[in-house]
Enzyme design. Structure first.
Site, short mmCIF file in Angstrom:
data_model
loop_
_atom_site.label_atom_id
_atom_site.label_comp_id
_atom_site.label_asym_id
_atom_site.label_seq_id
_atom_site.Cartn_x
_atom_site.Cartn_y
_atom_site.Cartn_z
N ASP A 8 0.87 -1.18 0.00
CA ASP A 8 0.00 0.00 0.00
C ASP A 8 0.91 1.24 0.00
O ASP A 8 2.14 1.12 -0.16
CB ASP A 8 -1.00 -0.04 1.17
CG ASP A 8 -0.38 0.21 2.54
OD1 ASP A 8 0.87 0.34 2.62
OD2 ASP A 8 -1.12 0.26 3.53
N CYS A 65 3.21 -3.02 4.05
CA CYS A 65 2.41 -1.84 4.38
C CYS A 65 3.13 -1.10 5.50
O CYS A 65 4.33 -1.34 5.70
CB CYS A 65 0.96 -2.21 4.74
SG CYS A 65 0.75 -3.27 6.18
N GLY A 66 2.46 -0.20 6.20
CA GLY A 66 3.14 0.56 7.24
C GLY A 66 3.68 -0.33 8.34
O GLY A 66 4.82 -0.20 8.76
N THR A 67 2.84 -1.25 8.80
CA THR A 67 3.23 -2.16 9.88
C THR A 67 3.44 -3.59 9.40
O THR A 67 4.01 -4.40 10.14
CB THR A 67 2.12 -2.22 10.95
OG1 THR A 67 0.92 -2.68 10.31
CG2 THR A 67 1.87 -0.84 11.56
N HIS A 98 9.97 -24.04 8.97
CA HIS A 98 8.97 -24.73 9.78
C HIS A 98 7.55 -24.55 9.27
O HIS A 98 6.73 -25.46 9.40
CB HIS A 98 9.04 -24.25 11.23
CG HIS A 98 10.29 -24.69 11.95
ND1 HIS A 98 10.41 -24.65 13.32
CD2 HIS A 98 11.46 -25.18 11.48
CE1 HIS A 98 11.62 -25.10 13.68
NE2 HIS A 98 12.29 -25.41 12.57
N ARG A 132 8.70 -33.38 10.21
CA ARG A 132 7.63 -33.22 11.21
C ARG A 132 6.80 -31.96 10.95
O ARG A 132 5.63 -31.87 11.36
CB ARG A 132 8.20 -33.20 12.63
CG ARG A 132 9.05 -31.99 12.96
CD ARG A 132 9.74 -32.13 14.31
NE ARG A 132 10.38 -30.90 14.76
CZ ARG A 132 11.57 -30.47 14.31
NH1 ARG A 132 12.23 -31.15 13.39
NH2 ARG A 132 12.10 -29.34 14.79
N HIS A 133 7.40 -31.00 10.26
CA HIS A 133 6.68 -29.75 10.00
C HIS A 133 5.59 -29.93 8.95
O HIS A 133 4.60 -29.19 8.93
CB HIS A 133 7.67 -28.66 9.56
CG HIS A 133 8.74 -28.44 10.57
ND1 HIS A 133 8.48 -27.99 11.84
CD2 HIS A 133 10.08 -28.65 10.51
CE1 HIS A 133 9.62 -27.92 12.53
NE2 HIS A 133 10.60 -28.32 11.74
#
Ligand code: RB5
Length: 146
Positions: A8, A65-67, A98, A132-133
């Site tokens: 964005d 984006c910003g965060t 993982h 295992r993951h």
């Protein structure tokens, strides 16, 4: 590997940095915008990009984006998407090993360009460990398909 890259208005500068990293790594990518400096809505970029990954058109997406939070919440609504919000090198590596994350989200207002570039480089270059993951990731898909 094919990557779709989007942001964005809050992630335009970091998106340019990540585009440079993908070019350096010789990774094929599409830059899906935004092209603007004015305010746009992050779901309008996160959801179409995530859908194109889920449809198999791209292997991975990097969303900024910003965060990074809005992008990750939005992308994770798309079936088949495992979006990881990452702001350090350890989780960049481990979320590939993982979680087999297929979307990387970062926040331009949270970290600087140097760290973001290294995170993108690490995330793109790290393989899923499976083993295992695989069972754990399959349980997410089973829930989605209920
Ligand atoms: C836009 O102002 C901002 O809310 C957006 O870039 C993002 O941080 C949302 O999670």
């Amino acid at each position: 590997m094919k990557v779709i890259l989007a942001s964005d208005h809050g992630g335009v500068n970091l998106r340019r940095e990540v585009a440079e990293v993908l070019t350096e790594l010789d990774v094929t990518f599409e830059d899906a915008g935004c092209d603007c400096e004015e305010s746009v809505d992050y779901p309008d970029y996160a959801i179409p990009a995530a859908e194109r990954v889920a449809a198999g058109e791209f292997d991975k997406a990097i969303l900024i984006c910003g965060t990074g939070i809005g992008m990750s919440i939005s992308a994770n609504k798309v079936k088949g998407i495992r979006a990881a919000l990452v702001h350090d090198l350890f989780t960049a590596k481990v979320t590939r090993e993982h979680n087999d994350s297929n979307v990387l989200c970062m926040g331009e207002r949270v970290i600087g360009p140097g760290l973001a570039r290294e995170i993108a480089r690490t995330w793109v270059s790290t393989d899923f460990e499976a083993g295992r993951h695989e069972r754990r990731v399959s349980k997410i898909a089973e829930y989605e398909n209920k």
